[in-house]
Design a protein around this motif. Sequence first.
Motif, short mmCIF file in Angstrom:
data_model
loop_
_atom_site.label_atom_id
_atom_site.label_comp_id
_atom_site.label_asym_id
_atom_site.label_seq_id
_atom_site.Cartn_x
_atom_site.Cartn_y
_atom_site.Cartn_z
N VAL A 6 -3.35 29.90 -21.95
CA VAL A 6 -2.26 29.08 -21.42
C VAL A 6 -1.66 29.76 -20.19
N ALA A 7 -1.66 29.05 -19.06
CA ALA A 7 -1.11 29.61 -17.81
C ALA A 7 0.41 29.54 -17.85
N LEU A 8 1.05 30.71 -17.86
CA LEU A 8 2.52 30.76 -17.89
C LEU A 8 3.05 30.69 -16.45
N ASP A 9 2.90 29.53 -15.85
CA ASP A 9 3.36 29.36 -14.47
C ASP A 9 4.85 29.03 -14.46
N PHE A 10 5.65 30.01 -14.85
CA PHE A 10 7.11 29.83 -14.89
C PHE A 10 7.74 30.79 -13.90
N VAL A 30 -2.36 34.14 -23.19
CA VAL A 30 -1.62 33.61 -22.04
C VAL A 30 -2.05 34.26 -20.73
N LYS A 31 -1.83 33.53 -19.65
CA LYS A 31 -2.11 34.06 -18.30
C LYS A 31 -0.79 34.27 -17.58
N ILE A 32 -0.59 35.49 -17.07
CA ILE A 32 0.58 35.79 -16.24
C ILE A 32 0.09 35.92 -14.81
N LEU A 117 -12.05 31.10 -3.47
CA LEU A 117 -10.96 30.30 -4.03
C LEU A 117 -11.33 28.82 -3.98
N THR A 118 -10.93 28.07 -4.99
CA THR A 118 -11.27 26.64 -4.97
C THR A 118 -10.50 25.90 -3.88
N SER A 119 -9.49 26.54 -3.31
CA SER A 119 -8.77 25.90 -2.20
C SER A 119 -9.52 26.09 -0.87
N VAL A 154 -16.65 35.74 -14.11
CA VAL A 154 -15.97 35.16 -12.95
C VAL A 154 -15.04 34.03 -13.36
N VAL A 155 -14.08 33.76 -12.48
CA VAL A 155 -13.28 32.55 -12.58
C VAL A 155 -14.07 31.48 -11.84
N CYS A 156 -14.30 30.34 -12.44
CA CYS A 156 -15.02 29.27 -11.74
C CYS A 156 -14.65 27.93 -12.35
N THR A 176 -12.44 29.32 -16.87
CA THR A 176 -12.41 28.10 -16.08
C THR A 176 -11.10 27.30 -16.13
N PRO A 177 -10.38 27.25 -15.00
CA PRO A 177 -9.24 26.32 -14.88
C PRO A 177 -9.74 24.92 -14.52
N GLY A 178 -8.82 24.02 -14.24
CA GLY A 178 -9.23 22.66 -13.87
C GLY A 178 -9.53 21.83 -15.12
N VAL A 179 -8.72 22.01 -16.16
CA VAL A 179 -8.95 21.31 -17.43
C VAL A 179 -7.82 20.31 -17.67
N ARG A 180 -8.19 19.11 -18.05
CA ARG A 180 -7.21 18.06 -18.34
C ARG A 180 -7.64 17.30 -19.57
N PHE A 181 -6.66 16.77 -20.33
CA PHE A 181 -6.99 15.88 -21.44
C PHE A 181 -7.51 14.57 -20.85
N ASP A 188 -2.52 18.36 -9.01
CA ASP A 188 -3.18 18.68 -7.74
C ASP A 188 -4.62 19.14 -7.93
N GLN A 189 -5.11 19.16 -9.17
CA GLN A 189 -6.50 19.56 -9.39
C GLN A 189 -7.41 18.40 -8.97
N VAL A 190 -8.55 18.72 -8.39
CA VAL A 190 -9.42 17.66 -7.90
C VAL A 190 -10.56 17.39 -8.88
N ILE A 206 -11.09 28.53 -21.31
CA ILE A 206 -10.47 27.56 -20.41
C ILE A 206 -9.03 28.00 -20.15
N VAL A 207 -8.61 27.85 -18.90
CA VAL A 207 -7.23 28.17 -18.51
C VAL A 207 -6.50 26.84 -18.35
N VAL A 208 -5.50 26.61 -19.17
CA VAL A 208 -4.78 25.34 -19.15
C VAL A 208 -3.31 25.59 -18.87
N GLY A 209 -2.79 24.94 -17.83
CA GLY A 209 -1.38 25.09 -17.48
C GLY A 209 -0.60 23.86 -17.86
N ARG A 210 -0.33 23.01 -16.87
CA ARG A 210 0.56 21.87 -17.06
C ARG A 210 0.26 20.94 -18.24
N PRO A 211 -1.04 20.69 -18.57
CA PRO A 211 -1.26 19.81 -19.73
C PRO A 211 -0.60 20.35 -21.01
N ILE A 212 -0.35 21.65 -21.04
CA ILE A 212 0.36 22.24 -22.20
C ILE A 212 1.82 22.53 -21.85
O1 C5P Z 1 -1.49 23.48 -14.45
P1 C5P Z 1 -2.95 23.73 -14.34
O2 C5P Z 1 -3.73 23.49 -15.62
O3 C5P Z 1 -3.58 23.09 -13.14
O4 C5P Z 1 -3.01 25.33 -14.11
C1 C5P Z 1 -4.21 26.00 -13.86
C2 C5P Z 1 -3.94 27.46 -13.68
O5 C5P Z 1 -5.15 28.10 -13.24
C3 C5P Z 1 -2.91 27.81 -12.60
O6 C5P Z 1 -2.27 29.03 -12.99
C4 C5P Z 1 -3.74 28.01 -11.35
O7 C5P Z 1 -3.13 28.86 -10.43
C5 C5P Z 1 -4.98 28.65 -11.94
N1 C5P Z 1 -6.19 28.49 -11.14
C6 C5P Z 1 -6.70 27.26 -10.77
N2 C5P Z 1 -7.83 27.17 -10.02
C7 C5P Z 1 -8.46 28.29 -9.63
C8 C5P Z 1 -7.99 29.54 -9.98
C9 C5P Z 1 -6.82 29.60 -10.75
O8 C5P Z 1 -6.15 26.23 -11.12
N3 C5P Z 1 -9.58 28.19 -8.96
#
Ligand code: C5P
Length: 231
Positions: A6-10, A30-32, A117-119, A154-156, A176-181, A188-190, A206-212
Amino acid sequence: MKDVIVALDFKDRAQTLEFLDKFTDKKPYVKIGMELFYAEGPAIVKEIKARGHKIFLDLKLHDIPNTVMKAMKVLSRLDVDMCNLHAAGATAMMEAALQGLTREDGTRPLLIAVTQLTSTSQEAMERDLWIEKPIDEVVMHYAENAKNAGLDGVVCSPLEAGKVHARCGEKFLTVTPGVRFAEGDKGDQVRVTTPARARELGSDYIVVGRPITAATDPVAAYERALKEFLG
Ligand code: C5P
């Protein structure tokens, strides 16, 4: 061992603890990230660890090998379970990071690399970084460099997890981030996938932020992510 992180984006300790206080039963991994760490410093890491959580400290180190080695030595003393760096720092930096991270008893947190970076788009990579290869190949090449330097994964994107495993082995971790129900808001994830699909695609964590964090019932959302991801 597969898990949901769980991404603790606080923005601060108060918001973070208010969120964590909801979890009385199972303590999520958790992810800090930079925001919370820069706001509250190492104390927040120690406090969350003491509450019984595993921690992925997402600070994405990138500097000369000696500096990264020393910084990693400090992070290893914080007793985190996973930390990361930019593979763009190259092999010598990644090897130095591993050295710094390894404690006297031989144990160390997992060390994961960020590839591109995915950005970063293909266009930005060519124009700003003067890297002219296809971005998918750059990502795989950086993943192989990380593997050869002795890193754990890796993060991917979940969509790349299978390809990373095919190139770097099944044991090389994909975080892996970029997970949604399924019915969730993408924010803002694509390119997003569900927890269940991420499992099928071979994600290890899986790294999940806002959905949780933004759910009306975060504990239920976390339980759901766990159930869907672990099957
Ligand atoms: O809220 P959401 O589920 O989009 O959060 C995803 C988390 O994973 C955030 O902390 C974001 O910074 C991180 N992250 C990401 N994409 C990457 C690397 C990290 O969304 N490529």
